[in-house]
Design a protein around this motif. Structure first.
Motif, PDB file in Angstrom:
ATOM      1  N   MET A 137      16.112  50.382 -22.534  1.00  0.00           N
ATOM      2  CA  MET A 137      17.116  49.840 -23.472  1.00  0.00           C
ATOM      3  C   MET A 137      16.314  49.096 -24.590  1.00  0.00           C
ATOM      4  O   MET A 137      15.206  48.616 -24.609  1.00  0.00           O
ATOM      5  N   MET A 138      17.145  48.833 -25.784  1.00  0.00           N
ATOM      6  CA  MET A 138      16.530  48.036 -26.859  1.00  0.00           C
ATOM      7  C   MET A 138      17.668  46.982 -27.151  1.00  0.00           C
ATOM      8  O   MET A 138      18.876  47.476 -27.219  1.00  0.00           O
ATOM      9  N   ILE A 139      17.246  46.259 -28.013  1.00  0.00           N
ATOM     10  CA  ILE A 139      18.223  45.363 -28.761  1.00  0.00           C
ATOM     11  C   ILE A 139      17.990  45.448 -30.234  1.00  0.00           C
ATOM     12  O   ILE A 139      16.752  45.298 -30.771  1.00  0.00           O
ATOM     13  N   GLN A 140      18.915  45.567 -31.014  1.00  0.00           N
ATOM     14  CA  GLN A 140      19.182  45.791 -32.602  1.00  0.00           C
ATOM     15  C   GLN A 140      19.735  44.645 -33.027  1.00  0.00           C
ATOM     16  O   GLN A 140      21.077  44.327 -32.695  1.00  0.00           O
ATOM     17  N   PHE A 141      18.941  43.866 -33.803  1.00  0.00           N
ATOM     18  CA  PHE A 141      19.352  42.599 -34.526  1.00  0.00           C
ATOM     19  C   PHE A 141      20.107  42.977 -35.804  1.00  0.00           C
ATOM     20  O   PHE A 141      19.571  43.839 -36.602  1.00  0.00           O
ATOM     21  N   ASP A 142      20.998  42.334 -35.950  1.00  0.00           N
ATOM     22  CA  ASP A 142      22.013  42.517 -37.564  1.00  0.00           C
ATOM     23  C   ASP A 142      21.726  41.281 -38.365  1.00  0.00           C
ATOM     24  O   ASP A 142      20.926  41.188 -39.379  1.00  0.00           O
ATOM     25  N   SER A 143      22.293  40.139 -38.047  1.00  0.00           N
ATOM     26  CA  SER A 143      22.347  38.773 -38.788  1.00  0.00           C
ATOM     27  C   SER A 143      22.850  37.941 -37.847  1.00  0.00           C
ATOM     28  O   SER A 143      23.121  37.888 -36.728  1.00  0.00           O
ATOM     29  N   SER A 192      25.256  19.658 -31.589  1.00  0.00           N
ATOM     30  CA  SER A 192      24.997  19.179 -33.027  1.00  0.00           C
ATOM     31  C   SER A 192      24.617  20.420 -33.761  1.00  0.00           C
ATOM     32  O   SER A 192      24.612  20.165 -35.170  1.00  0.00           O
ATOM     33  N   ALA A 193      24.684  21.628 -33.372  1.00  0.00           N
ATOM     34  CA  ALA A 193      24.338  22.727 -34.321  1.00  0.00           C
ATOM     35  C   ALA A 193      24.918  24.002 -33.706  1.00  0.00           C
ATOM     36  O   ALA A 193      25.476  24.078 -32.394  1.00  0.00           O
ATOM     37  N   SER A 194      25.538  24.823 -34.432  1.00  0.00           N
ATOM     38  CA  SER A 194      26.388  26.029 -34.098  1.00  0.00           C
ATOM     39  C   SER A 194      26.007  27.462 -34.835  1.00  0.00           C
ATOM     40  O   SER A 194      25.834  27.321 -36.036  1.00  0.00           O
ATOM     41  N   TYR A 195      25.530  28.489 -33.965  1.00  0.00           N
ATOM     42  CA  TYR A 195      25.402  29.827 -34.716  1.00  0.00           C
ATOM     43  C   TYR A 195      26.036  30.813 -33.995  1.00  0.00           C
ATOM     44  O   TYR A 195      26.294  30.736 -32.749  1.00  0.00           O
ATOM     45  N   LYS A 196      26.167  32.012 -34.985  1.00  0.00           N
ATOM     46  CA  LYS A 196      26.692  33.164 -34.440  1.00  0.00           C
ATOM     47  C   LYS A 196      25.720  34.222 -34.744  1.00  0.00           C
ATOM     48  O   LYS A 196      25.234  34.425 -35.734  1.00  0.00           O
ATOM     49  N   LEU A 197      25.413  34.971 -33.625  1.00  0.00           N
ATOM     50  CA  LEU A 197      24.621  36.134 -33.845  1.00  0.00           C
ATOM     51  C   LEU A 197      25.216  37.393 -33.790  1.00  0.00           C
ATOM     52  O   LEU A 197      26.129  37.549 -32.671  1.00  0.00           O
ATOM     53  N   TRP A 198      24.937  38.384 -34.585  1.00  0.00           N
ATOM     54  CA  TRP A 198      25.453  39.953 -34.359  1.00  0.00           C
ATOM     55  C   TRP A 198      24.238  40.443 -34.020  1.00  0.00           C
ATOM     56  O   TRP A 198      22.920  40.474 -34.448  1.00  0.00           O
ATOM     57  N   PHE A 199      24.326  41.417 -32.969  1.00  0.00           N
ATOM     58  CA  PHE A 199      23.442  42.420 -32.380  1.00  0.00           C
ATOM     59  C   PHE A 199      23.914  43.666 -31.693  1.00  0.00           C
ATOM     60  O   PHE A 199      25.239  43.806 -31.490  1.00  0.00           O
ATOM     61  N   LYS A 200      23.189  44.387 -31.275  1.00  0.00           N
ATOM     62  CA  LYS A 200      23.730  45.845 -30.385  1.00  0.00           C
ATOM     63  C   LYS A 200      22.539  45.917 -29.372  1.00  0.00           C
ATOM     64  O   LYS A 200      21.401  46.158 -29.901  1.00  0.00           O
ATOM     65  N   ILE A 201      23.035  46.198 -28.377  1.00  0.00           N
ATOM     66  CA  ILE A 201      22.071  47.073 -27.481  1.00  0.00           C
ATOM     67  C   ILE A 201      22.261  48.334 -27.276  1.00  0.00           C
ATOM     68  O   ILE A 201      23.300  49.057 -27.310  1.00  0.00           O
ATOM     69  N   VAL A 202      21.313  49.096 -27.410  1.00  0.00           N
ATOM     70  CA  VAL A 202      21.146  50.400 -27.526  1.00  0.00           C
ATOM     71  C   VAL A 202      20.349  51.260 -26.472  1.00  0.00           C
ATOM     72  O   VAL A 202      19.392  50.481 -26.161  1.00  0.00           O
TER      73      VAL A 202
END
Length: 111
Positions: A1-7, A97-107
């Motif tokens: 498996m791999m993880i593909q990052f988007d943004s 104190s901080a907040s982030y949203k991550l977009w990704f896909k496991i393929v």
């Protein structure tokens, strides 16, 4: 498996004196670091790349804010076993104190 990052999107930044300097640590049997760089409130940055996920390992993504003077801040951790292979995914990390949203896909890796 791999993880593909988007943004990644900064929903609330940690630093008050400038932009956050973000990096990701992918725990996949052996840690791998991806530098995201500087980002500020409501900004989205592309995160290019694939990371192979080792078999029989507990996979996670840690989102960190790099500090010059004090220790780096862990914003949050995403456990990949909670996500579906082959689908676009979103995850939010927040440390108060901080907040982030991550977009990704496991393929699946191509044969």
């Amino acid at each position: 498996m791999m993880i593909q990052f988007d943004s990644i999107t900064c929903m609330k930044q940690d630093d008050y004196t400038g932009k956050d300097n973000i990096f990701l640590i992918i725990n996949n049997g052996f840690p791998r670091t991806i530098e995201v760089g500087e980002i500020e409130n409501l900004q989205t940055k592309q995160v290019w790349g694939y990371v192979s996920l080792a078999d029989n390992a507990r996979h996670s993504i840690e989102v960190w804010e790099k500090d010059e003077i004090s220790p780096n801040d862990l914003i949050g951790k995403i456990y990949l076993q909670d996500y579906t292979i082959g689908r676009d995914q979103q995850a939010v990390v927040d440390n108060g104190s901080a907040s982030y949203k991550l977009w990704f896909k496991i393929v699946e890796e191509s044969q």
